[in-house]
Design an enzyme around this catalytic site. Structure first.
Site, PDB file in Angstrom:
ATOM      1  N   GLY A 529      -5.510  37.527  -3.636  1.00  0.00           N
ATOM      2  CA  GLY A 529      -6.939  37.690  -3.773  1.00  0.00           C
ATOM      3  C   GLY A 529      -7.596  37.456  -2.440  1.00  0.00           C
ATOM      4  CB  SER A 533      -0.417  34.989  -1.963  1.00  0.00           C
ATOM      5  OG  SER A 533      -0.705  35.860  -0.898  1.00  0.00           O
ATOM      6  CE  LYS A 548      -6.313  31.282  -6.143  1.00  0.00           C
ATOM      7  NZ  LYS A 548      -7.493  32.155  -6.146  1.00  0.00           N
ATOM      8  CG  ASP A 643     -15.638  37.358  -6.720  1.00  0.00           C
ATOM      9  OD1 ASP A 643     -16.139  38.448  -7.060  1.00  0.00           O
ATOM     10  OD2 ASP A 643     -14.583  37.263  -6.074  1.00  0.00           O
TER      11      ASP A 643
END
Ligand SMILES: *[C@@H]1O[C@H](CO)[C@@H](O)[C@H](O)[C@H]1NC(C)=O
Ligand SMILES: *[C@@H]1O[C@H](CO)[C@@H](O)[C@H](O)[C@H]1NC(C)=O
Ligand SMILES: *[C@@H]1O[C@H](CO)[C@@H](O)[C@H](O)[C@H]1NC(C)=O
Ligand SMILES: *[C@@H]1O[C@H](CO)[C@@H](O)[C@H](O)[C@H]1NC(C)=O
Ligand SMILES: *[C@@H]1O[C@H](CO)[C@@H](O)[C@H](O)[C@H]1NC(C)=O
Length: 822
Positions: A529, A533, A548, A643
């Site tokens: 993203g 990763s 992450k 987001d």
């Protein structure tokens, strides 16, 4: 407050049980085969041990041994021994002669004090056979039963829990016998006598955490079939699976381990916090992944009367200090973390020395001392008559039992008797140090002191009420900490200085090597993203996680830890849970619970994904709305996600939606919700105010959510080429939907893959909500809380107008406007 942190970290590093080495491993006490001082029982599966133990503790500077001997149960293979149950907490054996455990003449299991020949403790059951034996079972239950018939049980330790909830045991009521099994905290770190905190069910099946049986600290709400309604984190991935039973005979909660081999500790600790932890063999330590209440100072009276409680940097242990003019009542108890007596006045109030309680304000010499930036004590009495700070102080002075007042927005409040649960609020975070907000700056509490104790304000300028904390904490360096270790180790990472140990509760600080191991050296990539990763991993070989790895070191360690901790406390069934993090050198990793059904986009947009049926889509729409509503209003810090898009909506094994990546957004104090200025988010889901450069609010999430709703209806990206080819935006889906809604033809909007199988009333509702959500002006958009109500059908919606900017697209809209739609 580096001094405090250093002190807390220095405090005891070891708490051990002085237990003898293992002798014969039997699981049974039978007549004539007792257990003398040194022996122990071991359950047949070797998981649990029972025997006599003494508590002692070591710290860098001192060693303390309790003279008390208890009979108890602990994990046989955990070297850092942790008592799980104790028989004689209230009546320890203090003789130098080791006691004995035996089946007594009446068939009961009893502890005999061999020095005095007296029975210290007994199961006191009415036995109906003369062949009783006591057996330590594989689940840690000690049962007194007939030797010849194992189902003839007269007594069991599971019916008399202390502070630990064993897997398979029950917490709750036997409605026939009236037996109430509940957890009771221990008196202090060494003393196994019952403490003041209890955790149990009421006869209707609602759970309560209470203090001294009288003050409720937290209620779990009702069981909703999966979890207690106010404790959704119960179904977290790292949690055991709970089961609730309510029938004619009993009401109880029990749980089983997802992994039988795991060594899990579920208990009510000495500070009144419920916790769930797991023994990690590779670390030789406990890892706590759940704590409730999350902040230690949220536990009622945790520091006792006339204290100020500070969550500090959110270590597991509250930092307690006496108020100005008060001293620790019982230093020894205080050291061992029994704070029930708290602090006492250095000098009695002047008031009490006169004859009656009718003292006029002129006669008393008592003064008030201001304690700044605190959360006010429990039990305020409002005085409407007082309309100024001065008036309020006069009201308080006029009554001998009045101990403090506060005058603020809510008017005048006074407190009588003991002051409990005054909490220190953190200093206003500045941009560089921390973004974890404390929920405001707190209030000023004026405490009443004898003139002698009231410091001359001009002479001694103080910022807070934590006047004696240096002394009291300093003194505890000579003491220990025991289970506190559990909390501290969360932050224990190699080579850290205490100043760096900022941050949260209940999330795990991993070493990079641990995560490398868990992810098989980052071999199984789940996705990438904007921030880095994501890899799949397994912790302790048991539960799956998503790790992450953040690209580059964006921020300093201190700020990172602060952000992580403020995100870690945010828990909701529709939010992906942060399990832990790693912060080593310039490496920054976040560890989340793993979602086996990937993200929403995979199912909506992939031709070969599973087609989500309409009712599932509707549930997903509601779930996401709930998660967002929680982020915006439900938690202590207001968070704007910034987001929202299908990629950030993950689905668990039961397709329950969970919002991901909310930790990436800036954490905002409520009053600073206009502070986001740099643009974030993803084209296609961006609200117009991003483009115009205006400050943004949580309504940007509402906008993005609306865009996602359209995609849930259509099963296609709004920005799909098919809608927007040749620069003709008239078939842009949100615009088409807004128009079809007005003409009453929503049926044609639904994803063709559903083959017409959709509840059109719901489709229309979703469509309406979506259109309201994408209105140009944020004022016209609903809040997420309102959205939840609309979708749940609890309130009705008017027809939305077609958003102006949207309709402008068709007729030569400015390029910028077109841009953020597609
Ligand atoms: C004890 O465990 C062994 C295997 O470890 C098993 O064969 C035996 O049946 C167990 N005994 C009892 C009484 O459960
Ligand atoms: C139990 O009682 C029976 C008779 O009441 C007696 O025959 C037997 O010997 C007793 N057993 C033990 C172990 O005392
Ligand atoms: C064993 O005890 C149970 C429970 O008291 C009883 O129901 C059962 O009949 C007993 N079995 C035998 C063989 O005595
Ligand atoms: C707890 O409650 C009892 C009465 O219910 C009271 O006597 C006792 O003082 C209380 N304990 C504390 C620490 O306040
Ligand atoms: C002082 O306050 C207490 C508690 O509110 C009350 O019971 C008492 O009557 C008051 N005394 C006077 C003299 O007003």
């Amino acid at each position: 407050m580096p001094l405090l942190q250093a002190a807390v970290l220095l405090v005891g590093v070891l708490l051990s049980l002085r237990t003898p080495p293992c002798s014969a491993a039997t699981d049974t006490v039978s007549p004539g085969n007792g257990l003398a001082g040194g022996g122990r029982l071991v359950s047949n599966n070797s998981k649990f041990a029972l025997g006599f133990f003494k508590m002692d503790s070591e710290s860098l500077s001192s060693h303390y041994s309790s003279p008390n001997t208890y009979l108890g149960i602990w994990f046989n293979k955990v070297p850092k021994l942790t008592p799980l149950w104790s028989a004689n907490g209230e009546s320890p054996v203090v003789d130098p002669t080791p006691p004995e455990l035996a089946i007594s003449g009446d068939g009961n299991l009893a502890i005999l004090d061999r020095a005095t020949g007296s029975v210290v403790w007994s199961t006191r059951a009415s036995t109906t056979t003369n062949d009783t034996v006591a057996v330590l079972l594989d689940d840690g239950n000690l049962v007194l039963r007939s030797a010849s018939n194992s189902s003839d049980v007269f007594w069991q330790s599971f019916d008399h829990p202390t502070d630990t909830f064993f897997p398979g045991a029950k917490i709750g009521w036997d409605k026939v016998t009236g037996l109430n099994r509940r957890l009771v905290s221990r008196k202090n770190l060494l003393d196994q006598a019952p403490g003041l905190y209890t955790l149990g069910l009421d006869p209707s099946g609602v759970g309560h955490l209470a203090w001294n049986s009288t003050v409720e600290i937290q209620s779990t709400g009702e069981w909703n079939g999966h979890y207690f309604s106010l404790a959704p984190e119960m179904i977290g991935v790292a949690m055991p699976s709970f089961k609730f039973v309510n029938n004619d005979r009993e009401v109880y909660i029990t749980y089983t381990l997802r992994d039988e081999a795991a060594v899990v500790l579920t208990k009510l600790d000495v500070f009144g916090q419920g916790l769930v932890g797991m023994w990690m063999d590779d670390r030789q330590d406990w890892l706590i992944h759940y704590r409730q209440p999350l902040r230690p100072c949220d536990v009622y009276a945790v520091c006792g009367p006339f204290t100020v409680c500070d969550d500090g940097d959110a270590e597991a242990e509250p930092i307690c200090g006496c108020m100005e003019g008060f001293s620790v009542s019982s230093p020894t108890d205080w050291e061992f973390r029994d704070r029930r007596d708290g602090c006492v006045r250095n000098t009695p109030l002047d008031c009490g020395t006169s004859s009656g309680d009718r003292i006029s304000k002129q006669q008393t010499t008592d003064k008030f001392y201001a304690v700044h930036r605190v959360g006010l004590p429990h039990g305020a009495v409002k005085v409407q008559a007082a309309t100024s700070g001065d008036g309020c102080s006069q009201v308080c002075l006029a009554n001998c039992s009045c101990a403090a007042y506060s005058y603020g927005e809510g008017g005048c409040s006074v407190w009588h008797g003991k002051l409990y649960s005054v909490t220190q609020q953190q200093q206003q975070p500045d941009a560089s140090s921390s973004s974890s907000s404390s929920g405001g700056n707190g209030d000023v509490l004026y405490i009443r002191l004898a003139a002698k104790d009231a410091p001359d304000v001009g002479r001694r300028k103080k910022k807070s009420g934590l006047s004696s904390i240096g002394v009291t904490i300093g003194a505890s360096t000579a003491a220990f900490l025991g289970l506190l270790i559990l909390g501290l180790l969360i932050w224990k990472t190699k080579g850290k200085t205490p100043e760096n140990d900022q941050g949260g509760i209940g999330i795990i600080a991993f070493r990079h090597a641990d995560l490398q191991h868990a992810t098989k050296n980052f071999s199984e990539k789940l996705g990438g993203g904007g921030f880095g990763s994501v890899f799949k991993g397994h912790l302790s070989g048991s539960f799956a996680v998503a790790v992450k790895r953040l690209d580059g070191a964006r921020q300093g360690e201190k700020q990172f830890r602060a952000e992580v901790s403020s995100v870690g406390v945010i828990q909701h069934i529709n939010l992906v849970k942060l399990v832990g993090f790693c912060c080593e050198g310039n490496k920054r990793l976040l560890v989340y619970e793993y979602m086996s059904n990937h993200s929403l986009d995979v199912h909506l947009f992939n031709a070969n994904g599973r087609v989500l049926d309409w009712s599932l889509r509707y549930q997903i729409a509601i779930g996401v709305a709930r998660g967002l509503a929680y982020l915006h209003t439900g938690c202590r810090d207001c968070i704007i996600h910034c987001d929202i898009k299908p990629e950030n909506i993950l689905l668990d094994a039961s397709f329950v939606p969970k919002i991901a990546d909310f930790g990436m957004a800036k954490v905002l104090g409520r009053e600073f919700s206009h502070a986001v200025t740099t643009m974030r988010g993803t084209i296609g889901y961006l609200a117009p105010e991003w483009i115009s450069g205006a400050a943004v609010t949580s309504k940007v999430d509402v906008y993005s959510y609306g865009m996602v709703l359209f995609e849930i209806i259509s099963g296609r990206r709004n920005s799909s080429q098919e809608y927007t080819k040749d620069g003709d935006y008239s078939s842009f889906f949100p615009l088409r939907a807004a128009r079809k809604l007005l003409s009453g033809e929503v049926g044609s909007l639904v994803d063709a893959n559903l083959r017409g199988d959709a509840n059109l009333e719901e489709v229309e509702r979703v469509c309406k909500v979506a259109c309201w959500c994408i209105q140009d002006s944020e004022i016209d958009r609903p809040t997420m809380t309102e959205v939840v109500k609309f979708l749940e059908g609890l309130s009705e919606l008017d027809m939305p107008p077609v958003p102006r900017l949207l309709s402008a697209i068709t007729g030569g809209a400015p390029a910028s406007a077109v841009h953020y739609y597609v």
